[in-house]
Write a protein that holds these residues in place. Structure first.
Motif, PDB file in Angstrom:
ATOM      1  N   VAL A  76       0.964  -1.222   0.031  1.00 45.43           N
ATOM      2  CA  VAL A  76      -0.018  -0.088  -0.156  1.00 45.43           C
ATOM      3  C   VAL A  76       0.826   1.368  -0.143  1.00 45.43           C
ATOM      4  CG1 VAL A  76      -1.800   1.311   1.317  1.00 45.43           C
ATOM      5  CG2 VAL A  76      -1.783  -1.118   1.321  1.00 45.43           C
ATOM      6  N   ILE A  77       1.777   1.181   0.704  1.00 39.95           N
ATOM      7  CA  ILE A  77       2.726   2.435   0.752  1.00 39.95           C
ATOM      8  C   ILE A  77       3.705   2.530  -0.485  1.00 39.95           C
ATOM      9  CG2 ILE A  77       4.837   3.480   2.125  1.00 39.95           C
ATOM     10  CD1 ILE A  77       3.754   2.001   4.590  1.00 39.95           C
ATOM     11  N   ARG A  78       4.136   1.525  -0.909  1.00 40.17           N
ATOM     12  CA  ARG A  78       4.907   1.475  -1.980  1.00 40.17           C
ATOM     13  C   ARG A  78       4.310   1.986  -3.276  1.00 40.17           C
ATOM     14  NH1 ARG A  78       4.988  -0.457  -6.927  1.00 40.17           N
ATOM     15  NH2 ARG A  78       7.041  -1.045  -7.892  1.00 40.17           N
ATOM     16  N   ASN A  79       3.001   1.498  -3.560  1.00 41.27           N
ATOM     17  CA  ASN A  79       2.475   1.952  -4.661  1.00 41.27           C
ATOM     18  C   ASN A  79       1.800   3.220  -5.001  1.00 41.27           C
ATOM     19  OD1 ASN A  79       2.949  -0.766  -5.706  1.00 41.27           O
ATOM     20  ND2 ASN A  79       0.723  -1.248  -5.315  1.00 41.27           N
ATOM     21  N   ALA A  80       1.743   4.051  -3.690  1.00 44.22           N
ATOM     22  CA  ALA A  80       1.265   5.447  -3.713  1.00 44.22           C
ATOM     23  C   ALA A  80       2.038   6.295  -2.470  1.00 44.22           C
ATOM     24  CB  ALA A  80      -0.242   5.706  -3.324  1.00 44.22           C
ATOM     25  N   PRO A  81       3.419   6.395  -2.652  1.00 46.53           N
ATOM     26  CA  PRO A  81       4.262   6.995  -1.468  1.00 46.53           C
ATOM     27  C   PRO A  81       3.863   8.567  -1.240  1.00 46.53           C
ATOM     28  CG  PRO A  81       5.534   6.811  -3.687  1.00 46.53           C
ATOM     29  CD  PRO A  81       4.225   6.123  -3.929  1.00 46.53           C
ATOM     30  N   HIS A  82       3.083   9.138  -2.109  1.00 52.59           N
ATOM     31  CA  HIS A  82       2.607  10.451  -1.661  1.00 52.59           C
ATOM     32  C   HIS A  82       1.413  10.395  -0.922  1.00 52.59           C
ATOM     33  CE1 HIS A  82       0.322   9.011  -5.212  1.00 52.59           C
ATOM     34  NE2 HIS A  82      -0.383  10.111  -5.382  1.00 52.59           N
ATOM     35  N   LEU A  83       0.770   9.045  -1.049  1.00 46.89           N
ATOM     36  CA  LEU A  83      -0.511   9.386  -0.193  1.00 46.89           C
ATOM     37  C   LEU A  83      -0.475   8.318   1.028  1.00 46.89           C
ATOM     38  CD1 LEU A  83      -2.915   9.058  -3.104  1.00 46.89           C
ATOM     39  CD2 LEU A  83      -2.480  10.980  -1.703  1.00 46.89           C
ATOM     40  N   ALA A  84       0.684   7.596   1.252  1.00 50.85           N
ATOM     41  CA  ALA A  84       0.933   6.882   2.209  1.00 50.85           C
ATOM     42  C   ALA A  84       2.409   6.614   2.804  1.00 50.85           C
ATOM     43  CB  ALA A  84       0.391   5.152   1.835  1.00 50.85           C
ATOM     44  N   HIS A  85       2.416   6.499   4.226  1.00 54.02           N
ATOM     45  CA  HIS A  85       3.890   6.717   4.680  1.00 54.02           C
ATOM     46  C   HIS A  85       3.771   5.905   6.127  1.00 54.02           C
ATOM     47  CE1 HIS A  85       2.378   9.602   7.600  1.00 54.02           C
ATOM     48  NE2 HIS A  85       1.828   9.844   6.518  1.00 54.02           N
ATOM     49  N   PRO A  86       5.098   5.476   6.527  1.00 52.17           N
ATOM     50  CA  PRO A  86       5.343   4.967   7.763  1.00 52.17           C
ATOM     51  C   PRO A  86       4.740   5.885   9.054  1.00 52.17           C
ATOM     52  CG  PRO A  86       7.134   4.635   6.459  1.00 52.17           C
ATOM     53  CD  PRO A  86       6.466   5.541   5.898  1.00 52.17           C
ATOM     54  N   LEU A  87       4.335   5.309  10.068  1.00 54.62           N
ATOM     55  CA  LEU A  87       3.989   6.414  11.207  1.00 54.62           C
ATOM     56  C   LEU A  87       4.349   5.799  12.278  1.00 54.62           C
ATOM     57  CD1 LEU A  87       2.148   8.771  12.112  1.00 54.62           C
ATOM     58  CD2 LEU A  87       0.381   6.972  12.250  1.00 54.62           C
ATOM     59  N   ALA A  88       4.973   6.265  13.369  1.00 57.60           N
ATOM     60  CA  ALA A  88       5.211   5.947  14.778  1.00 57.60           C
ATOM     61  C   ALA A  88       4.160   5.956  15.760  1.00 57.60           C
ATOM     62  CB  ALA A  88       6.529   6.554  15.252  1.00 57.60           C
ATOM     63  N   LEU A  89       3.875   4.957  16.373  1.00 54.02           N
ATOM     64  CA  LEU A  89       2.571   4.866  17.430  1.00 54.02           C
ATOM     65  C   LEU A  89       3.279   4.636  18.747  1.00 54.02           C
ATOM     66  CD1 LEU A  89       1.374   3.248  14.544  1.00 54.02           C
ATOM     67  CD2 LEU A  89      -0.554   4.160  15.977  1.00 54.02           C
ATOM     68  N   ILE A  90       2.916   5.413  19.948  1.00 51.91           N
ATOM     69  CA  ILE A  90       3.422   5.336  20.948  1.00 51.91           C
ATOM     70  C   ILE A  90       2.261   4.738  22.031  1.00 51.91           C
ATOM     71  CG2 ILE A  90       4.398   6.785  23.301  1.00 51.91           C
ATOM     72  CD1 ILE A  90       6.359   6.865  20.633  1.00 51.91           C
ATOM     73  N   THR A  91       2.579   3.567  22.773  1.00 50.84           N
ATOM     74  CA  THR A  91       1.657   3.150  23.687  1.00 50.84           C
ATOM     75  C   THR A  91       2.048   3.289  25.016  1.00 50.84           C
ATOM     76  OG1 THR A  91       1.223   1.375  22.051  1.00 50.84           O
ATOM     77  CG2 THR A  91       0.390   0.920  24.299  1.00 50.84           C
ATOM     78  N   PRO A  92       1.358   4.259  25.688  1.00 47.75           N
ATOM     79  CA  PRO A  92       1.753   4.723  27.072  1.00 47.75           C
ATOM     80  C   PRO A  92       1.540   3.513  28.111  1.00 47.75           C
ATOM     81  CG  PRO A  92       0.726   6.400  26.100  1.00 47.75           C
ATOM     82  CD  PRO A  92       0.330   5.323  25.298  1.00 47.75           C
ATOM     83  N   VAL A  93       2.435   3.209  29.069  1.00 49.81           N
ATOM     84  CA  VAL A  93       2.106   2.114  30.008  1.00 49.81           C
ATOM     85  C   VAL A  93       2.333   2.613  31.322  1.00 49.81           C
ATOM     86  CG1 VAL A  93       2.652   0.522  28.441  1.00 49.81           C
ATOM     87  CG2 VAL A  93       4.510   1.068  29.834  1.00 49.81           C
ATOM     88  N   PHE A  94       1.617   2.058  32.237  1.00 53.27           N
ATOM     89  CA  PHE A  94       1.864   2.576  33.578  1.00 53.27           C
ATOM     90  C   PHE A  94       2.290   1.709  34.941  1.00 53.27           C
ATOM     91  CE2 PHE A  94      -1.408   4.717  31.359  1.00 53.27           C
ATOM     92  CZ  PHE A  94      -1.479   6.166  31.910  1.00 53.27           C
ATOM     93  N   SER A  95       3.219   0.720  34.303  1.00 52.16           N
ATOM     94  CA  SER A  95       3.871  -0.173  35.224  1.00 52.16           C
ATOM     95  C   SER A  95       4.941  -0.918  34.385  1.00 52.16           C
ATOM     96  CB  SER A  95       3.013  -0.893  35.996  1.00 52.16           C
ATOM     97  OG  SER A  95       2.503  -1.993  35.000  1.00 52.16           O
ATOM     98  N   TRP A  96       5.874  -1.447  35.190  1.00 51.28           N
ATOM     99  CA  TRP A  96       6.865  -2.166  34.290  1.00 51.28           C
ATOM    100  C   TRP A  96       6.130  -3.539  33.826  1.00 51.28           C
ATOM    101  CZ3 TRP A  96       8.393  -7.439  34.630  1.00 51.28           C
ATOM    102  CH2 TRP A  96       9.346  -7.749  34.063  1.00 51.28           C
ATOM    103  N   PHE A  97       5.378  -4.035  34.348  1.00 53.81           N
ATOM    104  CA  PHE A  97       4.567  -5.314  33.686  1.00 53.81           C
ATOM    105  C   PHE A  97       3.990  -4.926  32.362  1.00 53.81           C
ATOM    106  CE2 PHE A  97       1.058  -7.821  33.097  1.00 53.81           C
ATOM    107  CZ  PHE A  97       1.682  -9.305  33.314  1.00 53.81           C
ATOM    108  N   GLU A  98       3.144  -3.713  32.453  1.00 51.30           N
ATOM    109  CA  GLU A  98       2.604  -3.438  31.156  1.00 51.30           C
ATOM    110  C   GLU A  98       3.487  -3.190  30.012  1.00 51.30           C
ATOM    111  OE1 GLU A  98      -1.623  -1.091  32.098  1.00 51.30           O
ATOM    112  OE2 GLU A  98       0.207  -0.031  32.007  1.00 51.30           O
ATOM    113  N   GLY A  99       4.645  -2.437  30.412  1.00 53.24           N
ATOM    114  CA  GLY A  99       5.638  -2.110  29.407  1.00 53.24           C
ATOM    115  C   GLY A  99       6.158  -3.615  28.685  1.00 53.24           C
ATOM    116  N   PHE A 100       6.362  -4.553  29.643  1.00 57.01           N
ATOM    117  CA  PHE A 100       6.983  -5.669  29.353  1.00 57.01           C
ATOM    118  C   PHE A 100       5.886  -6.587  28.179  1.00 57.01           C
ATOM    119  CE2 PHE A 100       7.723 -10.401  30.229  1.00 57.01           C
ATOM    120  CZ  PHE A 100       9.025 -10.540  29.762  1.00 57.01           C
ATOM    121  N   TYR A 101       4.598  -6.597  28.733  1.00 55.44           N
ATOM    122  CA  TYR A 101       3.639  -7.218  27.985  1.00 55.44           C
ATOM    123  C   TYR A 101       3.275  -6.643  26.660  1.00 55.44           C
ATOM    124  CZ  TYR A 101      -1.297  -8.588  26.944  1.00 55.44           C
ATOM    125  OH  TYR A 101      -2.407  -9.151  26.590  1.00 55.44           O
TER     126      TYR A 101
END
Length: 540
Positions: free
Chosen positions: A92-117
Motif C-alpha cells: 500500500v505504501i510502495r504503490n502510492a508513496p505520496h499518499l501513504a507513509h510509515p507512522l510511529a505509534l506510542i503506547t503509554p504504559v503505567f507499570s513495568w509489567f505493562e511495558g513488558f507485556y
C-alpha cells in the motif's frame, strides 16, 4: 477522468465486467480487472470513497487488537487477518508513496509489567510483517516517551513504540479509480443502479443506471456484475436474487478532530484498552489530531452515520488517563462517522468481536459475484481474490499484477519536488508541500490548469486552482466531493469549511455550468448539512 466520455461509453459499449461500488474494494477490483485485460465499467452511486472508504482511521495496519484476541481466544481467523494486513502494508505504501507513509505509534504504559507485556505483543506483531522495512518495536523510558509526545500525563511509567502505516484514504481510493480509468476502465461516479435485467434463466445481463446529476437513465450490459458496495452489499445481493439471506452486520465508528496542541507531535498514540474493550488511536492527520474509533451496531443504512454528543464524551473520557490536559468540547473542530462492512457471525457476537476478514461470494442463480467484509489495508488482496474468481467464470488465466503497479502520481515521486514548485510559482511552503503530498507527480498539473493560487481559507493550504483541477481531472460533481474527499477540509474543520463554501461554489458553477438557482441550491444544501453535523455534535 472525463465523466461525459465515460457515460457515453457505458451506454454504447458491452463490458466484460461491471463493478458496482467505487470505494477501496470496487476501485481496487476495477484496476486489477482492467490490468488483466478485461473491459471494465465501474459505477459509484455517490462519489469515490463517499462512505466507508473515506471514513477510516487512516491506518494501514494488521490490527494489534486482532492479534491480542487471536492469542487470548485461540482464534486463528483473527491471526490470519493480522498476517494479511501486515503482508499488504508495504505494498500500500510502495504503490502510492505520496499518499501513504510509515507512522510511529506510542503506547503509554503505567507499570513495568505493562511495558513488558506490550513489548512482547508488539514484537510478535512486527514478526508477522514480512518483506517490509518498518522499524521494530522498542520500549521507551519516561524521558524518551516525553521527547516523542510532550503532552502525555506525568503519571505514566514508560511507553512502547511501534510502526504502522498511514494514508489519506479518500485520495488513495480516488487514485485507484483514476488509475483504473487511465488503464482503460469506464469509471463514473454519481450513478446509481436501480434494477437488473436478467435472461430467461435468471442470470444478470444488464443493469439500469440512473445518472444522479442529470436524472437520465440508461442500461449497461456486461457478462459479469461484481458487487463491491461495502455495508450496502445486501441490497445489491437481494436486488439480484431476492431469495438470498442477508450476510452483513454493519457497525458504526466515529472520530473527532482536535487541534494539534493536544499532541504537539508527528507521532501517534495507541490507547490499548477502553471501557468497552476496544483500542483507540490518537493520530496526527492533516495538521490536526484525530481521535477514534467507536464500535456500535448500525441498522439505519439509509441515513449517514454522524458524530453525536455521547460519542464525543466517550472519546474524551478515553483520552483522560493519558493526556495531561484533556481538551474540552469547545476545542472539537469536526468529526465523522463511518460504517464497517462486517460479515455476520452464526452466533450473536458483538460487532467489535467480528473478524474484519473478507469473503468472495458467488450466487449461481443470478451470476452475481459479491466481495463482502474486509478492511482498507487488505483492499488489494481482496480485489485479487475477487478478480481471480472472475477469471474462472470468464475463462481468463491472466495473473494479478497490482502488487507492483504504481498508482497515478506515485511513480518517481519525490517529496523534495515542493522546493522546485515553490521556486517556480513563488507560493508559500505549506501550499507547495500540500500539493506534492496530495497529487504526487501531478502537482505541477494543478498549477498549469489555473493561475488562481489564492487560498480557499487563510488557515489551510488549499488553493482555488485545485477546485478547477479536481472538476476537470478528478470528476468532482458536488461541493462535498471537493471539501470532504478531494481535500479533507470537511473532516478537519467544519466552521472553516462552512465559511469557504461560497467561494468554491462560484468557481464550480463556472466549471460545471450551474445557473444561479443551481448554485444557490448547492450552497444552501451543503451548508445545511454542515450545520446539522455541528448541531448533532453540539459544537456550534
Amino acid at each position: 477522468m472525463n465523466r461525459s466520455k465515460n457515460l457515453e461509453r457505458l451506454q454504447n459499449e458491452q463490458f466484460d465486467i461491471c463493478i458496482i461500488g467505487g470505494g477501496a474494494s470496487g476501485a481496487g477490483c476495477a484496476l486489477d480487472a482492467t490490468l488483466r485485460g478485461f473491459k471494465v465499467a465501474l459505477i459509484e452511486k455517490e462519489d469515490f470513497a463517499a462512505e466507508t472508504s473515506s471514513k477510516s482511521t487512516k491506518l494501514i495496519h494488521g490490527g494489534v487488537r486482532y492479534l491480542e484476541q487471536a492469542f487470548k481466544n485461540f482464534d486463528f481467523a483473527q491471526l490470519r487477518q493480522v498476517r494479511h494486513g501486515l503482508e499488504e502494508r508495504h505494498t500500500v505504501i510502495r504503490n502510492a508513496p505520496h499518499l501513504a507513509h510509515p507512522l510511529a505509534l506510542i503506547t503509554p504504559v503505567f507499570s513495568w509489567f505493562e511495558g513488558f507485556y506490550f513489548t512482547i505483543g508488539l514484537t510478535i506483531y512486527g514478526f508477522f510483517a514480512k518483506n517490509d522495512t518498518m522499524p521494530k518495536a522498542q520500549w521507551l523510558n519516561k524521558k524518551e516517551t516525553f521527547e516523542h509526545i510532550p503532552t502525555l500525563t506525568p503519571k505514566l511509567h514508560s511507553s512502547v513504540m511501534y510502526y504502522d502505516g498511514q494514508l489519506d484514504d479518500a485520495r488513495y481510493c480516488l487514485a485507484l479509480a483514476h488509475s483504473a480509468d487511465e488503464a482503460g476502465a469506464a469509471v463514473v461516479n454519481h450513478a446509481s443502479i436501480t434494477n437488473f435485467e436478467k435472461d430467461s434463466s435468471g442470470k444478470l445481463i444488464a443493469a439500469t443506471i440512473k445518472d444522479n446529476l442529470s436524472d437520465k437513465s440508461f442500461s449497461v450490459k456486461a457478462k459479469l456484475f461484481i458487487n463491491c458496495t461495502g455495508p450496502h452489499g445486501d441490497s445489491i445481493r437481494l436486488l439480484a436474487n431476492p431469495d438470498q439471506e442477508k450476510r452483513l452486520r454493519p457497525s458504526k465508528g466515529v472520530h473527532i478532530m482536535l487541534p494539534p496542541e493536544v499532541l504537539r507531535s508527528q507521532d501517534a498514540m495507541l490507547i490499548p484498552k477502553t471501557k468497552d474493550g476496544r483500542v483507540v488511536f490518537v493520530i496526527p492527520f492533516e495538521g490536526e489530531v484525530m481521535v477514534g474509533t467507536t464500535d456500535d451496531e448500525y441498522r439505519d443504512l439509509d441515513k449517514e452515520p454522524i458524530l453525536i454528543e455521547q460519542e464525543i464524551d466517550f472519546l474524551l473520557d478515553t483520552l483522560r488517563p493519558y493526556i495531561a490536559k484533556v481538551p474540552d468540547k469547545s476545542q472539537i473542530k469536526s468529526g465523522f462517522g463511518g460504517l464497517r462492512p462486517l460479515i455476520a457471525s452464526s452466533g450473536s457476537k458483538a460487532t467489535k468481536k467480528l473478524v474484519r476478514d473478507h469473503e468472495v461470494e458467488y450466487d449461481e442463480k443470478s451470476n452475481l459475484l459479491s466481495l463482502l467484509g474486509g478492511k482498507w489495508t487488505t483492499y488489494r488482496l481482496m480485489a485479487k481474490d475477487t478478480i481471480d474468481e472472475a477469471c474462472k467464470l470468464l475463462n481468463n488465466e491472466t495473473e494479478c499484477t497490482t502488487e507492483l503497479h504504481y498508482l497515478i502520481g506515485g511513480e518517481n515521486y519525490n517529496f523534495e519536488e515542493w522546493k522546485i514548485i515553490q521556486k517556480k510559482y513563488n507560493l508559500d511552503e505549506d501550499i507547495c508541500q500540500h500539493l506534492v503530498k496530495k497529487y504526487g507527480t501531478k502537482a505541477h498539473n494543478v498549477l498549469e490548469t489555473s493561475i488562481q493560487t489564492d487560498r480557499i481559507h487563510k488557515d489551510y493550504p488549499f488553493i482555488k486552482a485545485e477546485v478547477i483541477y479536481t472538476v476537470r481531472e478528478e470528476m468532482v460533481g458536488s461541493l462535498r466531493d471537493f471539501f470532504a474527499r478531494r481535500t479533507r477540509m470537511e473532516l478537519m474543520d467544519w466552521k472553516a469549511t462552512f465559511n469557504s463554501v461560497d467561494a468554491v461554489a462560484e468557481i464550480m458553477a463556472s466549471e460545471l455550468n450551474w445557473n444561479e438557482q443551481q448554485t444557490q441550491t448547492n450552497i444552501a444544501d451543503y451548508k445545511k448539512l454542515l450545520k446539522n453535523f455541528m448541531q448533532k455534535a453540539n459544537v456550534i
